[in-house]
Write an enzyme that holds these catalytic residues in place. Structure first.
Site, mmCIF file in Angstrom:
data_model
loop_
_atom_site.group_PDB
_atom_site.id
_atom_site.type_symbol
_atom_site.label_atom_id
_atom_site.label_comp_id
_atom_site.label_asym_id
_atom_site.label_seq_id
_atom_site.Cartn_x
_atom_site.Cartn_y
_atom_site.Cartn_z
ATOM 1 N N LYS A 313 0.836 -1.201 0.000
ATOM 2 C CA LYS A 313 0.000 0.000 0.000
ATOM 3 C C LYS A 313 0.865 1.242 0.000
ATOM 4 C CE LYS A 313 -4.040 -1.108 2.452
ATOM 5 N NZ LYS A 313 -5.210 -0.369 2.798
ATOM 6 N N CYS A 431 -27.084 40.171 2.819
ATOM 7 C CA CYS A 431 -25.732 39.675 3.107
ATOM 8 C C CYS A 431 -24.953 39.645 1.780
ATOM 9 C CB CYS A 431 -25.843 38.292 3.734
ATOM 10 S SG CYS A 431 -24.254 37.567 4.136
#
Ligand code: IVH
Length: 683
Positions: A313, A431
């Site tokens: 791995k 906003c």
């Protein structure tokens, strides 16, 4: 270690591993890297070996991983689906090579190296050359039967291309979703307010466990074969068996290679450790297999894995760096995303400065604090991520991070709905990032497609106070725009650039806005940017209610009656129509001339079949053949007369000609029944 201590440590480790198993498999949201997980498991196995009296009957060291879900039929694997022994070190690979040679009593062994695909394992069982069952790994002994879903994958033949096939043949492989498709899929999910998949593997695994195979058919899954199991002794080696699999129609990666020595194996590993970034699918290592079947047989299996194979791995590249600050970004729907600003650090060839922290829960679970040293990883993954904190290096004065309670842009108190991960700023009307985001969404390609405006120009119009809401776009005049200027300073280079609107761009902007008035109603509805109303939902709502007037009158109960409109979307629509200013804004948009009604030609139609070609053949139960063909076209598909390799689907009624059927099967073209087709277009 003393017995008492070992016992406690085993209990702790088991609990920790179980937690990560659950995050990984059931919630598709891993918090630690595979490497860290494997290390925890290794520690547990070591302790259990030393103190077997404390090993619990349900220890996570005995589980292969992955649970069996309830909604599919289950099948007991004829040959258990084992895992592979794995290692992260070349030294251990040398040991493996030595063991194999000693066992075989030879000086030289031939190995096959393959990529270790990071997807979902599948077992494919063919009876008399026809795909009979596709089964997931489940717990290794029993898996879920997901045949209908797997049949939608083009690279899995439904019928094998050869006369000489054993009566029963089992093949195993890995199902993957390509990286580019994963990015697209997640973008679509986020748009619909669904949690994105943590990685392509989870996306693939979530997809093959779906109940509706027509949805699976729309997701571009791939399958790479890596193992052929047959009762008959047809092959001498693994390599030969995969070549056979290739000849009978399977997808075998051409990256597979044979080596006569472990040095050759190391070359393969080193090459792919770097080249993996160029692949369009994820791998997490390399699998090394003894090629010769006779030797494989001699070596046999342990309870968990073959002795003739091992996986190497790749360790995700990891660096440590400091968390300098956190920005809280406000999206167009008001959702807050925390983003970590990191001390710039080199990682796998790029400089990493920022990483998303997703939401408040993730920050809390990881207990990330300002000024912490954090671990950042980039495996084959697409985006670097923070995988942990160096707690030991933490300042003793440091305090848990307090999540913001007010909007960083407009100061409004944030809200968090039950069951949702994100905080929201409810101040939709004023906003600034919400206004700009909403306008950018409105003009985007899939919405009103006003390409003469872009992010920079929206900012310019907003800064000059000309556009604060969508309807303001339709009030813009030539003289308002001519000569407008804005200076942008690049964050990276501090170089500034001035944008100034001249005659030509002003004309283009106004022409683009005027042209958008012809956009069909479903696009307009999508363009409004109502939370959770993505393209598909907008089409469904438009088709059901036929006009905005009807939709805005609809109650929560009426909304959830619509197919596939759930509580979440219905609540969001009700909240949108009830919000301050919405009704006035919609009136202004209608008066500006936007399309608020479904055109005749769009009734019942979708573009769900866009780009797909169909051959319709045979006699159907609910429709005439011409009606079926009309449905294909109304939903964006194309009818073609004869089957070729380019055909996407064959729609087969009763009495479809055997020659056509054979051709479709030979070319691996999915064959749909009338019912499956109707499901597909959600008629
Ligand atoms: S061979 C009996 N080859 O890794 C041996 N497995 O940990 C069967 N995998 O469940 C496995 N790429 O899903 C093999 N080239 C490859 C593979 C591979 C990915 C997965 C597979 C298996 C897991 C084992």
């Amino acid at each position: 270690m003393k017995a008492e201590e070992a016992k406690n440590r085993i209990t702790e480790l088991s609990a920790e591993i179980n937690k990560h198993n659950q995050l990984y498999y059931d919630q598709s949201n891993p918090m630690i890297s595979d490497y860290d997980f494997d290390m925890l498991l290794e520690k547990l196995i070591r302790l259990e070996k030393e103190f077997p009296e404390f090993k619990m009957d349900d220890s996570p060291s005995q589980r292969v991983g992955g649970s069996v879900s309830k909604s599919f039929n289950q099948y007991t694997h004829k040959n258990p689906m084992l895992s592979l022994g794995n290692t992260y070190s070349q030294e251990e690979l040398n040991d493996f090579d030595q063991r194999v040679k000693k066992f075989a009593n030879v000086d030289q062994v031939e190995y096959v190296c393959e990529l270790k695909y990071d997807g979902v394992a599948i077992s494919l069982i063919y009876k008399n050359g026809v795909l009979d069952k596709a089964v997931t790994r489940g717990d290794g002994i029993k898996g879920d039967v997901v045949t209908n879903n797997i049949k939608t994958i083009r690279s899995i033949p439904l019928r094998l291309k050869s006369e000489n096939i054993p009566d029963e043949l089992e093949l195993r492989g890995e199902i993957l979703i390509p990286k580019d498709e994963f990015i697209k899929l997640n973008a679509e999910r986020e748009e619909l307010g669904n949690a994105p998949f943590a990685n392509p593997r989870n996306a693939a695994s979530g997809t093959i466990k779906m109940q509706d195979s027509s949805v699976v058919a729309k997701r571009p899954l791939e399958c790479f074969l890596y193992y052929v199991i047959t009762e008959e002794k047809n092959f001498e080696s693994h390599y030969q068996s995969l070549e056979f699999a290739k000849n009978i129609g399977f997808n075998i990666a051409n990256t597979m290679a044979r080596y006569n020595s472990i040095e050759g194996v190391f070359e393969f590993i080193n090459e792919w450790a770097v080249a993996r970034d160029q692949l369009n699918f994820e791998i997490d290592g390399v699998v090394i297999k003894v090629n010769d079947f006779a030797l494989q047989k001699k070596l046999g299996f342990t309870a968990k894995s073959p002795r003739w194979a091992i996986s190497y791995k790749f360790k995700a590249e990891r660096v440590e760096t400091r968390l300098l600050s956190i920005d809280f970004q406000v999206g167009r729907t008001g959702a807050i995303t925390p983003v970590a600003n990191l001390e710039p650090v080199q990682l796998a060839g790029t400089v990493v400065k920022r990483a998303t922290l997703h939401n408040a829960d993730i920050i809390e679970q990881m207990d990330i604090r300002l000024n912490d040293l954090v671990f950042v990883e980039k495996g084959g993954e697409i985006i670097p991520k923070i995988v942990g904190v160096n707690v030991e290096a933490r300042d003793s004065e440091s305090k848990p991070l307090k999540y913001i309670t007010t909007c960083p842009e407009c100061g409004t108190q944030l809200i968090r709905n039950e069951g949702e991960a994100n905080h929201y700023c409810p101040n939709q009307l004023s906003c600034p990032p919400q206004i700009k985001g909403r306008i950018e969404h409105f003009i985007s390609r899939k919405a009103m497609n006003i390409d003469s405006l872009g992010e920079g120009k929206v900012e310019l119009l907003f800064d000059h106070g000309l556009v604060n809401k969508l309807s303001d776009l339709f009030q813009l005049k030539y003289d308002d725009l001519l000569g407008l200027e804005k200076t942008f300073v690049s964050e990276e280079s501090a170089i500034s650039k001035t944008m100034s609107l001249r005659e030509k761009s002003v004309e283009n902007i106004l022409a683009g806005i005027a042209k958008s008035k012809a956009m069909p109603f479903p696009k307009v509805l999508y363009a409004l940017g109502i939370r959770y109303v993505g393209e598909t939902t907008a089409k469904k709502l438009a088709r059901h209610f036929k006009s905005l007037e009807e939709l805005r009158k609809a109650s929560f109960e009426e909304l959830i009656e619509v197919d596939e409109i759930g509580d979440k979307i219905a609540e969001s629509l009700v909240a949108y129509f009830a919000a301050d200013g919405t009704q006035e804004e919609l009136d202004l948009l209608r008066d500006a001339g936007l399309n608020f009604e479904l055109g005749d030609e769009e009734q019942n139609a979708s573009n769900i079949l866009e780009g797909k070609s169909f051959v319709v053949s045979g006699v159907f139960e609910n429709f005439s053949r011409n009606e079926i063909k009309a449905l294909v076209e109304q939903n964006g598909g194309r009818n073609v007369g004869s089957i070729s390799a380019k055909t996407d689907f064959v729609l087969a009624g009763e009495n479809m000609g055997p020659a056509k059927l054979k051709k479709a099967e030979a070319l691996n073209i999915p064959i749909l029944t009338e019912e499956e087709f109707i499901q597909m277009i959600e008629y």
